[in-house]
Scaffold this active site. Structure first.
Site, PDB file in Angstrom:
ATOM      1  N   GLU A 248       0.882  -1.162  -0.138  1.00 25.51           N
ATOM      2  CA  GLU A 248       0.032  -0.037  -0.087  1.00 25.51           C
ATOM      3  C   GLU A 248       0.742   1.175  -0.058  1.00 25.51           C
ATOM      4  OE1 GLU A 248      -1.458   3.037   0.762  1.00 25.51           O
ATOM      5  OE2 GLU A 248      -2.235   2.408   2.687  1.00 25.51           O
ATOM      6  N   CYS A 282      -1.837   8.491   3.309  1.00 26.44           N
ATOM      7  CA  CYS A 282      -1.865   7.630   1.746  1.00 26.44           C
ATOM      8  C   CYS A 282      -2.941   8.240   0.870  1.00 26.44           C
ATOM      9  CB  CYS A 282      -1.578   6.144   2.262  1.00 26.44           C
ATOM     10  SG  CYS A 282      -2.778   5.575   3.111  1.00 26.44           S
ATOM     11  N   GLU A 379       2.991  12.471  -5.153  1.00 25.17           N
ATOM     12  CA  GLU A 379       2.516  12.549  -4.041  1.00 25.17           C
ATOM     13  C   GLU A 379       3.319  13.553  -3.054  1.00 25.17           C
ATOM     14  OE1 GLU A 379       2.936   9.210  -1.515  1.00 25.17           O
ATOM     15  OE2 GLU A 379       0.652   9.217  -1.127  1.00 25.17           O
TER      16      GLU A 379
HETATM   17  P1  NAI Z   1       9.417   4.344   4.015  1.00 25.00           P
HETATM   18  O1  NAI Z   1       8.847   3.539   2.951  1.00 25.00           O
HETATM   19  O2  NAI Z   1      10.828   4.443   3.920  1.00 25.00           O
HETATM   20  O3  NAI Z   1       9.020   3.566   5.497  1.00 25.00           O
HETATM   21  C1  NAI Z   1       7.896   2.784   5.648  1.00 25.00           C
HETATM   22  C2  NAI Z   1       8.469   1.660   6.554  1.00 25.00           C
HETATM   23  O4  NAI Z   1       9.367   0.866   5.774  1.00 25.00           O
HETATM   24  C3  NAI Z   1       9.055   2.111   7.561  1.00 25.00           C
HETATM   25  O5  NAI Z   1       8.729   1.006   8.981  1.00 25.00           O
HETATM   26  C4  NAI Z   1      10.624   1.761   7.455  1.00 25.00           C
HETATM   27  O6  NAI Z   1      11.372   1.699   8.497  1.00 25.00           O
HETATM   28  C5  NAI Z   1      10.630   0.678   6.415  1.00 25.00           C
HETATM   29  N1  NAI Z   1      11.701   0.764   5.728  1.00 25.00           N
HETATM   30  C6  NAI Z   1      12.454   1.840   5.180  1.00 25.00           C
HETATM   31  N2  NAI Z   1      13.443   1.325   4.124  1.00 25.00           N
HETATM   32  C7  NAI Z   1      13.410  -0.013   4.286  1.00 25.00           C
HETATM   33  C8  NAI Z   1      14.054  -1.295   3.707  1.00 25.00           C
HETATM   34  N3  NAI Z   1      15.217  -0.954   2.819  1.00 25.00           N
HETATM   35  N4  NAI Z   1      13.610  -2.264   3.854  1.00 25.00           N
HETATM   36  C9  NAI Z   1      12.356  -2.810   4.756  1.00 25.00           C
HETATM   37  N5  NAI Z   1      11.819  -1.811   5.130  1.00 25.00           N
HETATM   38  C10 NAI Z   1      12.253  -0.483   5.089  1.00 25.00           C
HETATM   39  O7  NAI Z   1       8.907   5.768   4.157  1.00 25.00           O
HETATM   40  P2  NAI Z   1       9.467   7.151   4.707  1.00 25.00           P
HETATM   41  O8  NAI Z   1      10.876   7.026   4.635  1.00 25.00           O
HETATM   42  O9  NAI Z   1       9.140   7.322   6.285  1.00 25.00           O
HETATM   43  O10 NAI Z   1       8.627   8.191   3.997  1.00 25.00           O
HETATM   44  C11 NAI Z   1       8.962   8.694   2.651  1.00 25.00           C
HETATM   45  C12 NAI Z   1       7.922   8.764   1.626  1.00 25.00           C
HETATM   46  O11 NAI Z   1       7.081   7.801   1.578  1.00 25.00           O
HETATM   47  C13 NAI Z   1       6.888   9.848   2.266  1.00 25.00           C
HETATM   48  O12 NAI Z   1       7.230  11.125   2.106  1.00 25.00           O
HETATM   49  C14 NAI Z   1       5.665   9.548   1.606  1.00 25.00           C
HETATM   50  O13 NAI Z   1       5.640  10.170   0.396  1.00 25.00           O
HETATM   51  C15 NAI Z   1       5.696   7.797   1.502  1.00 25.00           C
HETATM   52  N6  NAI Z   1       4.940   7.343   2.589  1.00 25.00           N
HETATM   53  C16 NAI Z   1       3.863   6.770   2.295  1.00 25.00           C
HETATM   54  C17 NAI Z   1       2.969   6.194   3.008  1.00 25.00           C
HETATM   55  C18 NAI Z   1       1.741   5.819   3.167  1.00 25.00           C
HETATM   56  O14 NAI Z   1       0.886   5.541   3.851  1.00 25.00           O
HETATM   57  N7  NAI Z   1       1.377   5.245   1.590  1.00 25.00           N
HETATM   58  C19 NAI Z   1       3.588   6.108   4.696  1.00 25.00           C
HETATM   59  C20 NAI Z   1       4.715   6.624   4.849  1.00 25.00           C
HETATM   60  C21 NAI Z   1       5.469   7.023   3.882  1.00 25.00           C
END
Ligand code: NAI
Ligand code: MG
Length: 477
Positions: A248, A282, A379
């Site tokens: 998602e 999101c 986004e």
């Molecule tokens: P992210 O995608 O890096 O983090 C989401 C989760 O994935 C966290 O628990 C993080 O620790 C984990 N993660 C990060 N790198 C990983 C890896 N290499 N392998 C496995 N798990 C990993 O999101 P971040 O850096 O917090 O936010 C960046 C952008 O992502 C935001 O600006 C937004 O655009 C988007 N985002 C979208 C979300 C949604 O609800 N669809 C939620 C959070 C962020």
């Protein structure tokens, strides 16, 4: 200051990697520490989950018994509603009322999946003469849950709630920026009768604990919510072992406002859909497509609403709280820079005595935004609404579908045939007609098409996602 450890096999486990501070986004001040888990703790957690399934009490539980545990968890969350609300608000920087809604939703997810756990029936399939064919729904086994910082309590409820209802043993990796409510509720679950090992939580960095979990050879399924970039890494990791995953990954969700719409009903919902959680949602309604004949009138009213919006720390409980961190602030500044060629129709205001150390941004309304502008395509993940005019229904659909994403959409019109016609043609996992619930309700299947991801969580549908059908064909002659 509270110090949280990982929770593995029902025990508090400190991490070999030490710990790191959790800061309140409102003022940037640390208020708790969590364990910096990595591969060693992920290995322990996955092994504990496997043992709970294959040798522990958990694997022996009936669906009804798992449902009872989830029901007790829902009650326990309700009993501690105000404490969990305060924690979620401080952890995420959410205005208190928004955090309270999240905790109510968490209890509702647990309640929904408690009732659903023993109501998942398999099929009976007509086949050859002398055969009986039936299908039983089996859990995947050990499920990995990698969740973001924007709605930790809600995403815990929808993801872990459904996985436990189906009998999976879970390993959860909360985000590094927020997720303390998950640690609290996972501990509460033990007192509600969830056997040790059925739900393990390892906090840590994405590249360390997250990557180790996604790559672990003994997990059977991954549920991921977060960025498209990391979602791609997750799917690659799943492909290495040919296991399934749900992704998602956010969106650029559009609300379509036709000239015959009930504007009084639409406008507050359109404004709220982009400012909720300071736009870090999101399913935020980040585009509003407005029929040209009413574009000026509708944007004028929306502008008035935006000018009244106020931003401040979570405990002031205003319309918007702070952004989660500097990275989000830089991201939003980049979009404001990109929007310098556009007309800024209105912006809200920050209260004068903002705490230093927090990252605050004003909600902004831009328009008319060309459909190919980055503000209409990418986004933002912040409180920026792009207003886009359209001439006719066909153009509205083309613009709405003209991004890489497809998570949620809204249609505002009194024309019944158009409601259905447009809803069917919109590329999105959820379409609301004369309404918009960012993320939808507990009961409503939710997930994306296109770059927003695949798979469905929430509602009954999630129970199918967190299980697989085994067909049993019996030749009884
Ligand atoms: P992210 O995608 O890096 O983090 C989401 C989760 O994935 C966290 O628990 C993080 O620790 C984990 N993660 C990060 N790198 C990983 C890896 N290499 N392998 C496995 N798990 C990993 O999101 P971040 O850096 O917090 O936010 C960046 C952008 O992502 C935001 O600006 C937004 O655009 C988007 N985002 C979208 C979300 C949604 O609800 N669809 C939620 C959070 C962020
Ligand atoms: Mg990241």
């Amino acid at each position: 200051m509270r110090h949280y450890t990982c929770l593995i096999d029902g025990e508090d486990v400190p991490a070999e990697g030490g710990r790191f501070a959790m800061c309140c986004p409102s003022d940037g001040k640390p208020f708790a520490t969590v364990a910096r888990g990595g591969k060693p703790e992920i290995d322990l957690a996955v092994a504990a989950a496997r043992r709970a399934l294959e040798h522990g009490a958990y694997g022996e539980m009936t669906a009804t018994e798992r449902g009872r545990v989830l029901s007790r968890m829902a009650e326990a969350v309700r009993d501690r509603h105000s404490a969990l609300t305060e924690l979620e608000a401080m952890d995420c920087g959410k205005p208190t009322r928004q955090a309270a809604t999240d905790i109510t939703c968490l209890a509702r997810y647990l309640e929904f999946y408690s009732g659903a756990a023993d109501k998942v029936h398999g099929p009976q399939i007509p086949f050859l003469k002398g055969w009986l064919v039936t299908g039983i729904r089996e859990p995947h086994g050990v499920t990995a849950h990698i969740i973001p910082w924007n709605y930790p309590a809600q995403i815990f409820g929808r993801s872990v709630g459904a996985a436990i209802a189906m009998g999976n043993a879970c390993v959860l990796k909360p985000a590094e920026d927020a997720g303390l409510s998950c640690l609290e509720v996972a501990r509460m679950a033990l007192d509600c009768g969830l056997p040790p090992g059925a739900l393990n939580v390892v906090t840590g960095m994405g590249e360390e604990a997250g990557a180790a979990l996604a790559a672990h050879p003994d997990i059977d399924f991954i549920s991921f919510t977060g960025s498209p970039e990391v979602g791609t890494l997750i799917q690659k990791a799943a492909a290495e072992r040919t296991i399934g995953c749900t992704l998602e990954l956010g969106g650029k969700s559009a609300q379509l406002v036709f000239a015959d719409a009930d504007f009084d009903a639409a406008l507050p919902i359109i404004a709220n859909a982009i400012i909720q959680n300071a736009g870090q949602t999101c399913s935020a309604g980040s585009r509003v497509l407005i029929e040209r004949s009413v574009f000026a009138a509708v944007t004028a009213e929306l502008a008035e609403r935006f000018r009244a919006l106020r931003v401040g720390p979570h405990d002031r409980d205003l319309d918007l709280g702070p952004l989660i961190n500097r990275q989000q602030e830089a991201r939003i500044e980049r979009f404001v820079e990109l929007a310098s060629d556009l007309e800024l129709l209105a912006e809200g205001s920050c209260i004068p005595d903002l705490p230093v150390g927090g990252c605050y941004t004003k909600p902004r309304l831009y328009g008319p935004v060309p459909p190919d502008h980055p503000l209409a395509q990418e986004e933002v993940f912040g409180p920026i609404l792009a207003a886009i005019p359209f001439e006719c229904e066909a153009e509205a659909i083309a613009i709405a579908n003209g991004t890489a994403y497809g998570l949620v959409a809204g249609v505002w019109t009194r024309d019944g045939a158009r409601q259905l016609r447009v809803a069917r043609r919109l590329e999105a996992g959820q379409v609301f007609v004369n309404g918009y619930g960012a993320g939808g309700g507990i009961e409503l299947p939710f997930g994306g098409v296109k770059r927003s991801g695949h798979g469905r969580e929430k509602g009954f549908e999630a129970l199918y996602e967190f299980s697989q059908l085994k067909t049993i064909a019996i030749n009884h002659g």
